[in-house]
Design an enzyme around this catalytic site. Structure first.
Site, short mmCIF file in Angstrom:
data_model
loop_
_atom_site.label_atom_id
_atom_site.label_comp_id
_atom_site.label_asym_id
_atom_site.label_seq_id
_atom_site.Cartn_x
_atom_site.Cartn_y
_atom_site.Cartn_z
N ASN A 1 41.66 52.40 53.92
CA ASN A 1 42.41 52.03 52.66
C ASN A 1 42.98 52.09 52.02
O ASN A 1 42.69 53.75 51.84
CB ASN A 1 40.70 51.61 51.90
CG ASN A 1 39.67 50.74 51.73
OD1 ASN A 1 40.20 49.03 52.54
ND2 ASN A 1 38.65 50.22 51.08
N ALA B 1 31.29 46.09 58.03
CA ALA B 1 30.56 47.07 58.53
C ALA B 1 29.54 47.60 57.58
O ALA B 1 30.64 48.21 56.45
CB ALA B 1 29.95 47.99 59.62
N LYS C 1 45.77 43.81 52.91
CA LYS C 1 44.43 44.64 53.11
C LYS C 1 44.59 45.24 51.52
O LYS C 1 43.70 44.89 50.56
CB LYS C 1 44.64 45.94 53.65
CG LYS C 1 42.51 46.09 53.82
CD LYS C 1 42.35 45.60 54.07
CE LYS C 1 40.13 45.73 53.85
NZ LYS C 1 39.68 47.32 53.80
N ASN D 1 41.81 44.35 48.13
CA ASN D 1 40.78 45.51 47.66
C ASN D 1 41.52 46.21 46.37
O ASN D 1 40.57 45.56 45.32
CB ASN D 1 41.29 46.95 48.49
CG ASN D 1 40.59 46.55 49.58
OD1 ASN D 1 41.77 46.99 50.74
ND2 ASN D 1 39.28 46.52 49.90
N ASN E 1 30.56 39.93 46.00
CA ASN E 1 32.11 40.06 46.21
C ASN E 1 31.90 37.85 46.43
O ASN E 1 33.66 37.63 46.33
CB ASN E 1 32.33 39.77 48.13
CG ASN E 1 32.89 41.54 48.12
OD1 ASN E 1 32.53 42.27 47.32
ND2 ASN E 1 32.89 42.10 49.37
N SER F 1 33.34 48.09 48.49
CA SER F 1 32.75 50.10 49.14
C SER F 1 32.84 50.25 47.36
O SER F 1 32.34 51.50 47.38
CB SER F 1 33.98 49.94 50.05
OG SER F 1 35.12 49.79 49.39
N GLU G 1 37.69 54.96 45.21
CA GLU G 1 39.21 55.19 45.66
C GLU G 1 40.27 54.06 45.03
O GLU G 1 41.59 53.88 45.37
CB GLU G 1 39.57 53.47 47.73
CG GLU G 1 38.73 54.99 48.70
CD GLU G 1 38.48 53.87 49.43
OE1 GLU G 1 38.86 54.60 50.78
OE2 GLU G 1 38.66 52.64 49.66
O1 KPL Z 1 37.67 45.57 51.95
C1 KPL Z 1 36.59 45.73 51.30
C2 KPL Z 1 36.16 46.93 50.64
O2 KPL Z 1 35.02 46.00 49.72
O3 KPL Z 1 36.02 48.13 50.35
C3 KPL Z 1 36.49 44.08 51.16
C4 KPL Z 1 37.45 43.03 52.22
C5 KPL Z 1 36.63 44.22 49.61
C6 KPL Z 1 34.83 44.18 51.14
O4 KPL Z 1 34.03 44.24 50.88
#
Ligand code: KPL
Length: 296
Positions: free
Chosen positions: A97, A122, A181, A185, A199, A250, A262
């Site tokens: 990320n 995952a 992305k 996030n 989510n 996450s 993060e």
């Molecule tokens: O990338 C993600 C994360 O949790 O870091 C998302 C897209 C929000 C999916 O949970």
């Protein structure tokens, strides 16, 4: 045989090991003595044995061709810095990320860094198995502003072309995917972390105003950075929230586990870009501060 080392043997690291294991036996970097590797990956309810390993004692690091960096953005610099002098010729693929770690690594190893972005879902379940929760795609291509060496380009195409179970695609400008992305996030992660929501809540009417307002701020910043985001960004964010409805982001998982988040690499990065472009980012700043407080 191409030798691949994975830094960050978590859910995404294991998923990528699965993608590669019929053409390589990926090795995972052991950064903690007590670390074990997940040996099972569940895809569509079916368990698969994962065939990856830690490098044996005395492994010649010169034999490594490619390093996949799939750890948290917070760990990239710390994990990669000691390896850089030991791996003067390897190619790197960083898929995490944020955008800061990618730019940092591209500066450390010019011509040898690929950027990746993935929409695969995952997680590691309570029994330590990796569960592939959402079919996605992975795009890889040259780090922005860098002239890729022929060897690294060839390895990048090899990653895409070999017929693993996942979809990998070459993208000449992966920075656009990374910005998208990052935007997703920057909206889903802090709200779900602070409000302890799944989510899917962000696709609900209650959060429509907040998602719209954050999307507008992020689009203005991205435009100023020459990476315009789609007009329907808010809709795309809601689509991801819907597609991962039952998941905990996450950042929520990190907050709940009392781990570093993060946030600095996601909202923090965007706020710094906004400052440089003289753009106001009150919503991003509010959620940034709320995440810092949620941790304490
Ligand atoms: O990338 C993600 C994360 O949790 O870091 C998302 C897209 C929000 C999916 O949970």
């Amino acid at each position: 045989m191409t030798t691949v080392l994975i830094i960050g043997p978590g859910a995404i690291g294991g998923l990528f090991a699965w993608h590669l294991q019929h053409v390589s036996t990926p090795m995972a970097f052991r950064h903690r003595p007590d670390l074990t590797l997940p040996d099972t990956l569940v895809d569509q309810g079916q368990p698969h044995t994962l065939n990856w390993r830690f490098p044996p004692e005395g492994t010649d690091f010169a034999s490594i061709d490619l390093v996949l960096v799939t750890c948290k953005a917070t760990q990239v610099e710390m994990a990669v810095t000691p390896l850089l002098p030991m791996l003067p010729d390897v190619s790197w693929l960083v898929c995490c990320n944020g955008l800061g770690p990618q730019q940092w690594l591209a500066n450390q190893a010019p011509g040898r860094v690929l950027w990746g972005s993935t929409t695969e879902g995952a997680l590691i379940d309570d029994s330590g198995r990796i569960v592939h929760t959402g079919q996605g795609e992975t795009w890889i291509g040259p780090a922005e502003g860098d002239a890729l060496s022929e060897r690294t380009r060839t390895l990048g195409h090899w990653l895409c072309d070999q017929a693993g179970p996942l979809v990998w695609q070459w993208d000449n400008s992966p920075a656009d995917q990374l910005w998208l992305k990052l935007a997703i996030n920057a909206v889903i992660n802090p709200i779900t972390a602070v409000e302890r929501l799944p989510n899917g809540a962000l696709a609900e009417e209650d959060w429509a105003f907040e998602v719209d307002a954050l999307s507008d701020e992020i689009r203005a910043i991205a435009r100023a950075c020459d990476h315009p985001l789609p007009d329907d960004l808010a809709e795309r964010i809601r689509a991801v929230a819907r597609a991962t409805a039952g998941n905990h982001s996450s950042m929520r998982v990190d907050v709940e586990a009392g781990r570093p988040t993060e946030i600095e690499f996601i909202n923090g990065f965007l706020i710094r870009m906004a400052f440089e472009a003289d753009i106001k980012a009150p919503k991003l700043t509010r959620w940034y501060e709320a995440v810092l407080k949620a941790r304490s």
